[in-house]
Motif scaffolding. Structure first.
Motif, PDB file in Angstrom:
ATOM      1  N   SER A 239     -14.290  74.327  59.578  1.00  0.00           N
ATOM      2  CA  SER A 239     -14.955  73.390  60.488  1.00  0.00           C
ATOM      3  C   SER A 239     -14.365  71.985  60.425  1.00  0.00           C
ATOM      4  O   SER A 239     -14.241  71.315  61.461  1.00  0.00           O
ATOM      5  CB  SER A 239     -16.453  73.339  60.159  1.00  0.00           C
ATOM      6  N   THR A 240     -13.992  71.520  59.213  1.00  0.00           N
ATOM      7  CA  THR A 240     -13.508  70.141  59.087  1.00  0.00           C
ATOM      8  C   THR A 240     -11.994  70.059  59.249  1.00  0.00           C
ATOM      9  O   THR A 240     -11.495  69.407  60.168  1.00  0.00           O
ATOM     10  CB  THR A 240     -13.928  69.549  57.728  1.00  0.00           C
ATOM     11  N   VAL A 241     -11.249  70.726  58.347  1.00  0.00           N
ATOM     12  CA  VAL A 241      -9.790  70.675  58.465  1.00  0.00           C
ATOM     13  C   VAL A 241      -9.336  71.329  59.772  1.00  0.00           C
ATOM     14  O   VAL A 241      -8.517  70.775  60.511  1.00  0.00           O
ATOM     15  CB  VAL A 241      -9.123  71.366  57.262  1.00  0.00           C
ATOM     16  N   GLY A 242      -9.905  72.507  60.076  1.00  0.00           N
ATOM     17  CA  GLY A 242      -9.541  73.184  61.316  1.00  0.00           C
ATOM     18  C   GLY A 242     -10.090  72.494  62.546  1.00  0.00           C
ATOM     19  O   GLY A 242      -9.344  72.174  63.473  1.00  0.00           O
ATOM     20  N   GLY A 243     -11.396  72.247  62.567  1.00  0.00           N
ATOM     21  CA  GLY A 243     -12.041  71.671  63.749  1.00  0.00           C
ATOM     22  C   GLY A 243     -11.572  70.264  64.054  1.00  0.00           C
ATOM     23  O   GLY A 243     -11.062  69.976  65.148  1.00  0.00           O
ATOM     24  N   TYR A 244     -11.734  69.353  63.086  1.00  0.00           N
ATOM     25  CA  TYR A 244     -11.336  67.963  63.334  1.00  0.00           C
ATOM     26  C   TYR A 244      -9.818  67.818  63.403  1.00  0.00           C
ATOM     27  O   TYR A 244      -9.297  67.027  64.200  1.00  0.00           O
ATOM     28  CB  TYR A 244     -11.916  67.052  62.247  1.00  0.00           C
ATOM     29  N   GLY A 245      -9.103  68.586  62.566  1.00  0.00           N
ATOM     30  CA  GLY A 245      -7.648  68.509  62.629  1.00  0.00           C
ATOM     31  C   GLY A 245      -7.117  68.891  63.998  1.00  0.00           C
ATOM     32  O   GLY A 245      -6.285  68.190  64.588  1.00  0.00           O
ATOM     33  N   LEU A 246      -7.606  69.990  64.543  1.00  0.00           N
ATOM     34  CA  LEU A 246      -7.160  70.425  65.872  1.00  0.00           C
ATOM     35  C   LEU A 246      -7.665  69.482  66.958  1.00  0.00           C
ATOM     36  O   LEU A 246      -6.995  69.289  67.981  1.00  0.00           O
ATOM     37  CB  LEU A 246      -7.642  71.850  66.138  1.00  0.00           C
ATOM     38  N   TYR A 247      -8.837  68.889  66.761  1.00  0.00           N
ATOM     39  CA  TYR A 247      -9.362  67.941  67.749  1.00  0.00           C
ATOM     40  C   TYR A 247      -8.403  66.757  67.903  1.00  0.00           C
ATOM     41  O   TYR A 247      -8.053  66.369  69.022  1.00  0.00           O
ATOM     42  CB  TYR A 247     -10.742  67.457  67.308  1.00  0.00           C
ATOM     43  N   TRP A 248      -7.962  66.204  66.768  1.00  0.00           N
ATOM     44  CA  TRP A 248      -7.062  65.047  66.843  1.00  0.00           C
ATOM     45  C   TRP A 248      -5.674  65.458  67.325  1.00  0.00           C
ATOM     46  O   TRP A 248      -5.006  64.686  68.031  1.00  0.00           O
ATOM     47  CB  TRP A 248      -6.966  64.366  65.476  1.00  0.00           C
ATOM     48  N   LEU A 249      -5.233  66.666  66.965  1.00  0.00           N
ATOM     49  CA  LEU A 249      -3.938  67.137  67.473  1.00  0.00           C
ATOM     50  C   LEU A 249      -3.969  67.286  68.990  1.00  0.00           C
ATOM     51  O   LEU A 249      -3.042  66.860  69.686  1.00  0.00           O
ATOM     52  CB  LEU A 249      -3.583  68.478  66.830  1.00  0.00           C
ATOM     53  N   CYS A 250      -5.020  67.903  69.502  1.00  0.00           N
ATOM     54  CA  CYS A 250      -5.136  68.075  70.959  1.00  0.00           C
ATOM     55  C   CYS A 250      -5.247  66.719  71.650  1.00  0.00           C
ATOM     56  O   CYS A 250      -4.681  66.518  72.733  1.00  0.00           O
ATOM     57  CB  CYS A 250      -6.360  68.936  71.286  1.00  0.00           C
ATOM     58  N   LEU A 251      -5.952  65.788  71.038  1.00  0.00           N
ATOM     59  CA  LEU A 251      -6.115  64.465  71.636  1.00  0.00           C
ATOM     60  C   LEU A 251      -4.783  63.732  71.706  1.00  0.00           C
ATOM     61  O   LEU A 251      -4.538  62.962  72.637  1.00  0.00           O
ATOM     62  CB  LEU A 251      -7.130  63.656  70.828  1.00  0.00           C
ATOM     63  N   ARG A 252      -3.917  63.974  70.738  1.00  0.00           N
ATOM     64  CA  ARG A 252      -2.606  63.344  70.747  1.00  0.00           C
ATOM     65  C   ARG A 252      -1.717  63.921  71.844  1.00  0.00           C
ATOM     66  O   ARG A 252      -0.831  63.247  72.356  1.00  0.00           O
ATOM     67  CB  ARG A 252      -1.935  63.542  69.379  1.00  0.00           C
ATOM     68  N   ARG A 253      -1.962  65.171  72.235  1.00  0.00           N
ATOM     69  CA  ARG A 253      -1.124  65.848  73.214  1.00  0.00           C
ATOM     70  C   ARG A 253      -1.705  65.819  74.620  1.00  0.00           C
ATOM     71  O   ARG A 253      -1.012  66.168  75.584  1.00  0.00           O
ATOM     72  CB  ARG A 253      -0.936  67.312  72.792  1.00  0.00           C
ATOM     73  N   SER A 254      -2.987  65.453  74.765  1.00  0.00           N
ATOM     74  CA  SER A 254      -3.637  65.558  76.061  1.00  0.00           C
ATOM     75  C   SER A 254      -4.616  64.399  76.244  1.00  0.00           C
ATOM     76  O   SER A 254      -4.745  63.534  75.383  1.00  0.00           O
ATOM     77  CB  SER A 254      -4.365  66.906  76.154  1.00  0.00           C
ATOM     78  N   SER A 255      -5.313  64.400  77.376  1.00  0.00           N
ATOM     79  CA  SER A 255      -6.270  63.335  77.664  1.00  0.00           C
ATOM     80  C   SER A 255      -7.597  63.599  76.966  1.00  0.00           C
ATOM     81  O   SER A 255      -7.939  64.733  76.608  1.00  0.00           O
ATOM     82  CB  SER A 255      -6.505  63.227  79.171  1.00  0.00           C
ATOM     83  N   ALA A 256      -8.379  62.534  76.781  1.00  0.00           N
ATOM     84  CA  ALA A 256      -9.684  62.669  76.148  1.00  0.00           C
ATOM     85  C   ALA A 256     -10.620  63.543  76.973  1.00  0.00           C
ATOM     86  O   ALA A 256     -11.392  64.340  76.428  1.00  0.00           O
ATOM     87  CB  ALA A 256     -10.303  61.278  75.942  1.00  0.00           C
ATOM     88  N   THR A 257     -10.542  63.415  78.298  1.00  0.00           N
ATOM     89  CA  THR A 257     -11.418  64.206  79.165  1.00  0.00           C
ATOM     90  C   THR A 257     -11.102  65.694  79.056  1.00  0.00           C
ATOM     91  O   THR A 257     -12.004  66.526  78.984  1.00  0.00           O
ATOM     92  CB  THR A 257     -11.264  63.753  80.634  1.00  0.00           C
ATOM     93  N   ARG A 258      -9.819  66.043  79.028  1.00  0.00           N
ATOM     94  CA  ARG A 258      -9.449  67.462  78.928  1.00  0.00           C
ATOM     95  C   ARG A 258      -9.891  68.036  77.584  1.00  0.00           C
ATOM     96  O   ARG A 258     -10.448  69.141  77.524  1.00  0.00           O
ATOM     97  CB  ARG A 258      -7.946  67.627  79.103  1.00  0.00           C
ATOM     98  N   VAL A 259      -9.641  67.308  76.498  1.00  0.00           N
ATOM     99  CA  VAL A 259     -10.005  67.807  75.173  1.00  0.00           C
ATOM    100  C   VAL A 259     -11.515  68.029  75.082  1.00  0.00           C
ATOM    101  O   VAL A 259     -11.986  69.054  74.577  1.00  0.00           O
ATOM    102  CB  VAL A 259      -9.537  66.838  74.076  1.00  0.00           C
ATOM    103  N   ALA A 260     -12.279  67.064  75.597  1.00  0.00           N
ATOM    104  CA  ALA A 260     -13.730  67.195  75.544  1.00  0.00           C
ATOM    105  C   ALA A 260     -14.207  68.349  76.414  1.00  0.00           C
ATOM    106  O   ALA A 260     -15.127  69.091  76.029  1.00  0.00           O
ATOM    107  CB  ALA A 260     -14.385  65.890  75.995  1.00  0.00           C
ATOM    108  N   SER A 261     -13.590  68.527  77.581  1.00  0.00           N
ATOM    109  CA  SER A 261     -14.034  69.595  78.479  1.00  0.00           C
ATOM    110  C   SER A 261     -13.786  70.970  77.869  1.00  0.00           C
ATOM    111  O   SER A 261     -14.558  71.911  78.102  1.00  0.00           O
ATOM    112  CB  SER A 261     -13.330  69.483  79.837  1.00  0.00           C
ATOM    113  N   VAL A 262     -12.728  71.110  77.092  1.00  0.00           N
ATOM    114  CA  VAL A 262     -12.439  72.394  76.444  1.00  0.00           C
ATOM    115  C   VAL A 262     -13.593  72.792  75.519  1.00  0.00           C
ATOM    116  O   VAL A 262     -13.900  73.982  75.357  1.00  0.00           O
ATOM    117  CB  VAL A 262     -11.107  72.306  75.663  1.00  0.00           C
TER     118      VAL A 262
END
Length: 316
Positions: A239-262
């Motif tokens: 949940s933490t390393v996987g969840g938050y780690g992937l959240y910040w990785l996706c945010l670095r590669r995409s927009s905030a709106t797209r990451v949140a919508s996923v």
């Protein structure tokens, strides 16, 4: 020739996870993020929920410290302070709002549903930022996704005997994560930190905050059981390393709106987790809601691609 070599070296030195397709990262994000609600539910039977959160953050700090110590020493005070502030909002604020709401009597399903309104919260905050405007197609996708989430979690839309003000806690947690996400997108390259040092810093800030909170409530030393160990290890790694780690990785590669919508897809995946772990039933309405959520995410992604193409044409 030098430019080619530089590009080749750049791609070679990029971490392997930075070379994964964005869709793979987003799929992993949904799986890992949804696991947190299952971990929180499982841990309630063995220890106070926020005590489990404290120990999962403390464990990550201990494990990651040897790997991030040099990067932390070399980071500027400004970078450390800004990333610590983002971590406080993203991890401490979000987890405290959701977990404390559940602890005070908000039904877990409803708390998760309120927290999963992150895309709408993010979009509303974006509209008040100068130079940011979402197209009607993005709003259509966000609205469609929200309808799907409500259908998936329809059975959770029941109130308990908890005071009405407690239902605001998951919403406040959602708002805290939305603010952190937009703050992160505004960071300059000089103050951005690599993934693991950033994650360590966020867990350290959260461990301090939850440690202080739990010290007021009682002891920080839990009753050691196999269930508690599984809860801490599961939520720390997945949940933490996987969840938050992937959240910040996706945010670095995409927009905030797209990451949140996923993350609109996380309620449906959470229900599948619950079916596997606790034998909770699934229904056709959940499947219909999931399909509608997928449609909403597709509309958002397509709208942002068209917007990016239009910006590229205008800049040429």
């Amino acid at each position: 020739m030098n430019i080619t070599n530089a590009v080749s070296c750049s791609s070679i030195h990029r971490p392997w996870f930075d070379r994964l397709p964005i869709l793979v990262l987003e799929a992993g994000l949904v799986l890992a993020w949804s696991s947190g609600f299952i971990g929180a539910r499982f841990s309630i039977d063995y220890s106070p929920p926020l005590l489990v959160v404290f120990w999962r953050c403390a464990l990550i700090c201990l494990v990651l410290l040897p790997f991030v110590a040099k990067a932390l020493r070399n980071a500027s005070a400004k970078a450390l302070l800004q990333n610590a502030g983002i971590g406080f909002l993203a991890m401490t604020g979000y987890l405290w709002g959701v977990v404390q709401g559940i602890a005070l009597g908000v039904p877990a399903g409803l708390a998760a549903l309120l927290a999963d309104m992150l895309p709408i919260g993010m979009a509303l905050l974006t509209t008040v930022m100068p130079g940011h405007r979402l197209s009607w197609r993005v709003w259509l996708g966000l609205g469609t996704g929200l309808v799907g989430v409500i259908l998936v979690g329809r059975d959770a839309l029941t109130l308990s005997d908890a005071p009405l003000w407690t239902y605001s806690l998951p919403l406040l947690g959602m708002g805290s994560l939305a603010l952190a996400t937009l703050w992160r997108k505004q960071l300059s390259p000089r103050t951005m930190m690599a993934l693991l040092p950033n994650l360590w810093l966020q867990c350290a800030v959260s461990a301090i905050a939850f440690g202080v909170h739990q010290s007021w409530q009682g002891s920080l030393v839990p009753q050691l059981t196999a269930g508690l160990a599984i809860s801490v290890l599961w939520t720390a790694a997945v949940s933490t390393v996987g969840g938050y780690g992937l959240y910040w990785l996706c945010l670095r590669r995409s927009s905030a709106t797209r990451v949140a919508s996923v993350l609109y897809l996380s309620p449906a995946v959470t229900l599948v987790w619950a079916w596997v772990a606790f034998g909770e039933p699934l229904s056709w309405l959940m499947a219909v809601g999931t399909a509608i959520s997928v449609l909403g995410v597709w509309i958002v992604v397509r709208a942002e691609r068209e917007s990016d193409k239009q910006l590229n044409r205008n800049s040429q």
